[in-house]
Every structure is written in structure tokens, then in C-alpha cells.
Design a protein around this motif. Structure first.
Motif, PDB file in Angstrom:
ATOM      1  N   CYS A 112     -13.405 -17.699  80.571  1.00  0.00           N
ATOM      2  CA  CYS A 112     -14.043 -16.522  81.189  1.00  0.00           C
ATOM      3  C   CYS A 112     -13.731 -15.259  80.387  1.00  0.00           C
ATOM      4  CB  CYS A 112     -13.565 -16.368  82.631  1.00  0.00           C
ATOM      5  SG  CYS A 112     -14.186 -17.645  83.757  1.00  0.00           S
ATOM      6  N   HIS A 113     -12.505 -15.149  79.912  1.00  0.00           N
ATOM      7  CA  HIS A 113     -12.128 -14.015  79.066  1.00  0.00           C
ATOM      8  C   HIS A 113     -13.003 -13.992  77.821  1.00  0.00           C
ATOM      9  CE1 HIS A 113      -8.986 -12.126  76.175  1.00  0.00           C
ATOM     10  NE2 HIS A 113      -9.652 -11.158  76.770  1.00  0.00           N
ATOM     11  N   TYR A 114     -13.144 -15.144  77.178  1.00  0.00           N
ATOM     12  CA  TYR A 114     -13.983 -15.236  75.980  1.00  0.00           C
ATOM     13  C   TYR A 114     -15.438 -14.882  76.278  1.00  0.00           C
ATOM     14  CZ  TYR A 114     -17.224 -17.404  72.763  1.00  0.00           C
ATOM     15  OH  TYR A 114     -18.290 -17.616  71.925  1.00  0.00           O
ATOM     16  N   ALA A 115     -16.005 -15.483  77.308  1.00  0.00           N
ATOM     17  CA  ALA A 115     -17.437 -15.350  77.565  1.00  0.00           C
ATOM     18  C   ALA A 115     -17.813 -13.980  78.113  1.00  0.00           C
ATOM     19  CB  ALA A 115     -17.897 -16.440  78.538  1.00  0.00           C
ATOM     20  N   PHE A 116     -16.993 -13.446  79.000  1.00  0.00           N
ATOM     21  CA  PHE A 116     -17.406 -12.249  79.734  1.00  0.00           C
ATOM     22  C   PHE A 116     -16.746 -10.957  79.265  1.00  0.00           C
ATOM     23  CE2 PHE A 116     -17.884 -15.825  82.762  1.00  0.00           C
ATOM     24  CZ  PHE A 116     -19.273 -15.792  82.868  1.00  0.00           C
ATOM     25  N   ILE A 117     -15.667 -11.071  78.462  1.00  0.00           N
ATOM     26  CA  ILE A 117     -14.942  -9.850  78.087  1.00  0.00           C
ATOM     27  C   ILE A 117     -14.840  -9.678  76.574  1.00  0.00           C
ATOM     28  CG2 ILE A 117     -12.796  -8.542  78.341  1.00  0.00           C
ATOM     29  CD1 ILE A 117     -12.311 -10.089  80.960  1.00  0.00           C
ATOM     30  N   TRP A 118     -14.208 -10.660  75.880  1.00  0.00           N
ATOM     31  CA  TRP A 118     -13.927 -10.465  74.455  1.00  0.00           C
ATOM     32  C   TRP A 118     -13.843 -11.802  73.735  1.00  0.00           C
ATOM     33  CZ3 TRP A 118      -8.835 -10.429  71.702  1.00  0.00           C
ATOM     34  CH2 TRP A 118      -8.967  -9.944  70.391  1.00  0.00           C
ATOM     35  N   TRP A 119     -14.379 -11.831  72.520  1.00  0.00           N
ATOM     36  CA  TRP A 119     -14.477 -13.089  71.773  1.00  0.00           C
ATOM     37  C   TRP A 119     -13.128 -13.582  71.230  1.00  0.00           C
ATOM     38  CZ3 TRP A 119     -12.614 -12.951  66.864  1.00  0.00           C
ATOM     39  CH2 TRP A 119     -12.553 -11.709  66.217  1.00  0.00           C
ATOM     40  N   GLY A 120     -12.103 -12.734  71.201  1.00  0.00           N
ATOM     41  CA  GLY A 120     -10.853 -13.114  70.549  1.00  0.00           C
ATOM     42  C   GLY A 120      -9.830 -13.774  71.443  1.00  0.00           C
ATOM     43  N   ASP A 121     -10.253 -14.417  72.517  1.00  0.00           N
ATOM     44  CA  ASP A 121      -9.327 -15.017  73.478  1.00  0.00           C
ATOM     45  C   ASP A 121      -8.399 -16.056  72.836  1.00  0.00           C
ATOM     46  OD1 ASP A 121      -8.495 -15.905  76.294  1.00  0.00           O
ATOM     47  OD2 ASP A 121      -9.248 -17.756  75.391  1.00  0.00           O
ATOM     48  N   ILE A 122      -7.131 -16.071  73.294  1.00  0.00           N
ATOM     49  CA  ILE A 122      -6.187 -17.116  72.881  1.00  0.00           C
ATOM     50  C   ILE A 122      -5.713 -17.950  74.066  1.00  0.00           C
ATOM     51  CG2 ILE A 122      -5.364 -15.898  70.823  1.00  0.00           C
ATOM     52  CD1 ILE A 122      -2.882 -15.074  72.466  1.00  0.00           C
ATOM     53  N   LEU A 123      -6.130 -17.618  75.281  1.00  0.00           N
ATOM     54  CA  LEU A 123      -5.618 -18.325  76.459  1.00  0.00           C
ATOM     55  C   LEU A 123      -6.128 -19.755  76.529  1.00  0.00           C
ATOM     56  CD1 LEU A 123      -5.925 -15.491  79.136  1.00  0.00           C
ATOM     57  CD2 LEU A 123      -3.934 -16.116  77.747  1.00  0.00           C
ATOM     58  N   PHE A 124      -7.395 -19.974  76.171  1.00  0.00           N
ATOM     59  CA  PHE A 124      -7.927 -21.338  76.156  1.00  0.00           C
ATOM     60  C   PHE A 124      -7.151 -22.183  75.147  1.00  0.00           C
ATOM     61  CE2 PHE A 124     -10.667 -24.779  74.815  1.00  0.00           C
ATOM     62  CZ  PHE A 124     -11.238 -25.207  75.997  1.00  0.00           C
ATOM     63  N   LEU A 125      -6.882 -21.612  73.993  1.00  0.00           N
ATOM     64  CA  LEU A 125      -6.079 -22.290  72.973  1.00  0.00           C
ATOM     65  C   LEU A 125      -4.712 -22.653  73.526  1.00  0.00           C
ATOM     66  CD1 LEU A 125      -5.320 -23.033  69.976  1.00  0.00           C
ATOM     67  CD2 LEU A 125      -4.690 -20.623  69.702  1.00  0.00           C
ATOM     68  N   TYR A 126      -4.046 -21.715  74.197  1.00  0.00           N
ATOM     69  CA  TYR A 126      -2.717 -21.976  74.732  1.00  0.00           C
ATOM     70  C   TYR A 126      -2.746 -23.055  75.811  1.00  0.00           C
ATOM     71  CZ  TYR A 126      -0.509 -17.997  72.385  1.00  0.00           C
ATOM     72  OH  TYR A 126       0.016 -17.142  71.445  1.00  0.00           O
TER      73      TYR A 126
END
Length: 416
Positions: A112-126
Motif C-alpha cells: 500500500c505504501h508503494y502503490a498509494f504513497i511512494w515508489w521507494g518502499d522497503i517494507l514489502f522487502l523486509y
């Protein structure tokens, strides 16, 4: 769910404050990705690298921050993961169930962070890597470190061979003795990397516009978090394993002597800095060629990043130990306790400042001036985190994550 007794455990100020320094420090590099086209993060040649001030700001970020704060964040994620697993076992809960529910919801937050806020998310990776790291929870610290170094080295070798081969093909294509096939391959690679700069104008137009086109672009590239996982797996997993080891042996909890922390800093920081300076010089010597910059970013800088990350961790622990009772360190620790909320909150604030649906400053602020936004963002974290935690048990997103993972609303407000 069966009932269990929650075991009361004190906060570890060293872990909290380290996380606070990391979440503030990571903004020092993310700010470029918030404010400029993607390739500007990797090389100043792509965008905003025309003036001595621009180049100095790029060098400052690359040498001091790039990958080091994210590395510290990854190490602390591994340590915190192990802490939660230990507490789950102590309270009679199934650690696997606790862990995997947390990771599942973190993956949802991350996408959701990636799609709706910012492309540089690391939470999915973590979240994804954390599911693998769980398998090593019972390993002793020495074994964790040995395997982590081995996996990290393997990752660097793979990246070096993959992108180094492209660089070698381009160099070979420029020699008179090269075959026609090699010349054509080299030219194709050169053209591919040159085209990265051509996408800058497209990004400028996109992020200076409205929200819906940006959202459509992200959803069209919904596989980006998976690509990031593949590209970063053999860096992130070893860092988490190192975090688990450094939690087990007491390094991250402040249990070592000050002399030991100074020794670690002396041992790791100078060689890491020298390697990083060398990679910085190589990029400058190449005229910030895109292919050289990609090799530097993904492969050559990695050993120095790891060394500096460990050295930074030792220095931060020394700083925390010295000022542990001070009000300033209490605010840093509070920012760390709310790292999830501060990380997402920073994305919301910065995209609102730079994207077209906010203040529309995307691509119009020079690199050195961006550090003022970093200072402002860090100050905001320090200002709001402690007053919030004086009234509430958790940060807002920490509370939501905990409630979802436990499948029941958790207490939020502090009682007298």
C-alpha cells in the motif's frame, strides 16, 4: 486464539535510539528520491549535477549516508524481529504464528505504501526477507555472522559479474579487434543505459502532475516490489542475520564495554570509508557514466557500506550510552519506537511537498538545499514522537499493525 499472559519487559533504549537515528538518517538519502527523478538517486549526471554544490551534495550523500542508514535499519529489523520472537515464547504464544502474521500485515502495509504513497518502499522487502530470516532464529551469534558474511559476499559477486559483464562488453566494443557481434552487443547496452536519462523528462511531467496518473503508473508496475526483493535479497537477509547475531551477543543492547565499541568503530569505519571514497572517485573519473554508476551502486560500494554500517552502529551505541539519561536521547528513542509511523509519515509529508498534487516542488530544489528538508523532517520526528508516546502506548501505525497481527484492538491510551 488461546489466552496468554503478557510478560512485562522494559524498553531497550539502545535499540530504540539506534532505530531513531536510522529512521532519521535514511531520510538523508531518500530525500533525493522524493524530490527528483529516480536516476538522480544513483548518479548526478542524470539530474541536478551541474554545479560544484550539486556534486558536493551528491558526494556527501553517497559517502556518508547511501546504504548505511538502510543497512542499519535492516540490522535493527533483524534484532527487533528476534526480540519479538523471544517475547512471544516467554508469554506462551507460538512464535511462528506471531511472526508470520506480523510479516503478512507488513507486506500489506508495504505494498500500500508503494502503490498509494511512494515508489521507494522497503517494507514489502523486509516482510518477505523476514519470513526467511525466521528460519535462523535459533542459530548462535557466531554462526549467524559467518553465514551472513558468506551470503553477502555471494550477493556482491553475483552483482559484480552481472553488471560488470555489461561494462566489460561496452569497453570491449570500443576496441578495434572486437567482433561484430560484441560491438553490436556493446552498443545495445550503451544505448539502453543512455536511454535512462531520456526518462527524466517523463518523470518530471508525471510527478509534477496530479495524483491519479501517478497511481496508475505505480499500479502498472505492480511487480516492482518483487523486482526489488530479487535485487536486494542477498544484501537484506545477511544484514538481518547480522542484526540477529548482534542482538544475541549483546552488541545492540549496549552490553559491551565502551572500549569494545571503540575498537569495533576503529576496525570497521576507516577501511569502509576508504573503500567508499575509492568508489566515489571511480564514478567521478568516469564522468558519472550511467553504467559505472549502476555497478558502483549495486556492487562495488557494498563492502564499504557494510563496514561503515557496523562502524556507525558502534559509534551510535557509544553516543547513546553517554547521553542515555538526557532529554535529547529520550526524544531520539521515542522517534525509534515510532519508526514505522515516522517512516510512512515522512513519505506522506515529502510527497505532499514535492509532488504535483501538493506543493509541486519536484525537480526544482537543488541537492544541497534538500538537506534543509532532511533537517526539518528529523526535527519533526523528534518534536512529535515523545509527546505522542507520553499519552499513548504506541505510535498510530505501530498500534494498527499490532492490532491486525493480534486480531484484536490493542489498548492505546496510557492509564494513570
Amino acid at each position: 486464539m488461546g489466552e496468554y499472559t503478557e510478560v512485562a519487559t522494559p524498553r531497550l533504549i539502545t535499540l530504540d535510539a539506534l532505530r531513531g537515528f536510522a529512521v532519521m538518517g535514511i531520510l538523508a538519502m531518500n530525500i533525493v528520491a522524493f524530490a527528483m527523478p529516480e536516476m538522480a538517486y544513483i548518479t548526478p549526471r542524470a539530474y541536478a549535477g551541474e554545479t560544484p554544490s550539486d556534486l558536493a551534495a551528491w558526494a556527501l550523500g553517497f559517502i556518508l549516508f547511501d546504504g548505511k542508514m538502510r543497512g542499519l535499519f535492516s540490522i535493527l529489523f533483524g534484532a527487533s524481529m528476534l526480540l519479538i520472537i523471544d517475547r512471544a515464547e516467554a508469554s506462551g504464544r507460538d512464535p511462528a504464528s506471531v511472526h508470520y502474521r506480523r510479516m503478512a500485515w507488513l507486506a500489506v502495509f508495504g505494498f500500500c505504501h508503494y502503490a498509494f504513497i511512494w515508489w521507494g518502499d522497503i517494507l514489502f522487502l523486509y516482510a518477505a526477507v523476514g519470513c526467511v530470516a525466521f528460519r535462523f532464529r535459533d542459530w548462535e551469534a557466531r554462526r549467524l555472522i559467518i553465514w551472513a558474511i558468506g551470503l553477502f559476499t555471494l550477493g556482491v559477486a553475483i552483482m559484480t559479474m552481472a553488471f560488470g559483464a555489461q561494462l566489460a562488453a561496452v569497453r570491449a566494443a570500443d576496441t578495434a579487434s572486437s567482433s561484430t557481434e560484441l560491438v553490436e552487443a556493446g552498443r545495445a547496452i550503451r544505448a539502453e543505459y543512455a536511454s535512462m536519462n531520456e526518462g527524466v523528462a517523463t518523470e518530471l511531467a508525471l510527478y509534477r502532475g496530479g495524483y491519479l496518473p501517478i497511481l496508475a503508473e505505480r499500479l502498472d508496475k505492480a511487480d516492482s516490489p518483487l523486482i526489488m526483493l530479487v535485487m536486494n535479497f542477498l544484501e537484506t537477509l545477511p544484514l538481518m542475520m547480522i542484526g540477529m547475531a548482534l542482538f544475541r551477543n549483546g552488541f545492540l543492547t549496549g552490553a559491551w564495554s565502551r572500549a569494545d565499541y571503540r575498537r569495533v568503530a576503529r576496525h570497521w569505519l576507516p577501511p569502509g570509508l576508504l573503500l567508499t571514497l575509492l568508489v566515489t572517485w571511480v564514478q567521478w573519473r568516469s564522468g558519472f557514466d550511467n553504467l559505472v554508476a549502476i555497478n558502483a551502486f549495486l556492487a562495488w560500494a557494498a563492502p564499504g557500506r557494510l563496514m561503515m554500517t557496523i562502524g556507525y552502529a558502534a559509534l551510535f551505541v557509544l553516543l547513546i550510552q553517554r547521553y542515555a539519561s538526557g532529554t535529547g536521547m529520550a526524544r531520539v528513542a521515542a522517534a525509534g519506537r515510532m519508526a514505522f509511523s515516522n517512516y510512512i509519515g515522512t513519505s506522506i509529508v515529502m510527497t505532499s511537498i514535492f509532488y504535483g498534487y501538493g506543493l509541486g516542488l519536484f525537480g526544482s530544489v537543488d541537492r544541497m538545499t534538500l538537506y534543509l528538508f532532511v533537517i526539518g523532517g528529523a526535527a519533526a520526528m523528534l518534536l512529535w514522537s515523545k509527546p505522542w508516546l507520553d499519552r499513548f502506548l504506541y505510535g498510530p501505525l505501530e498500534w494498527l499493525w499490532r492490532s491486525l497481527a493480534r486480531r484484536s484492538l490493542q489498548p492505546m491510551r496510557r492509564t494513570a
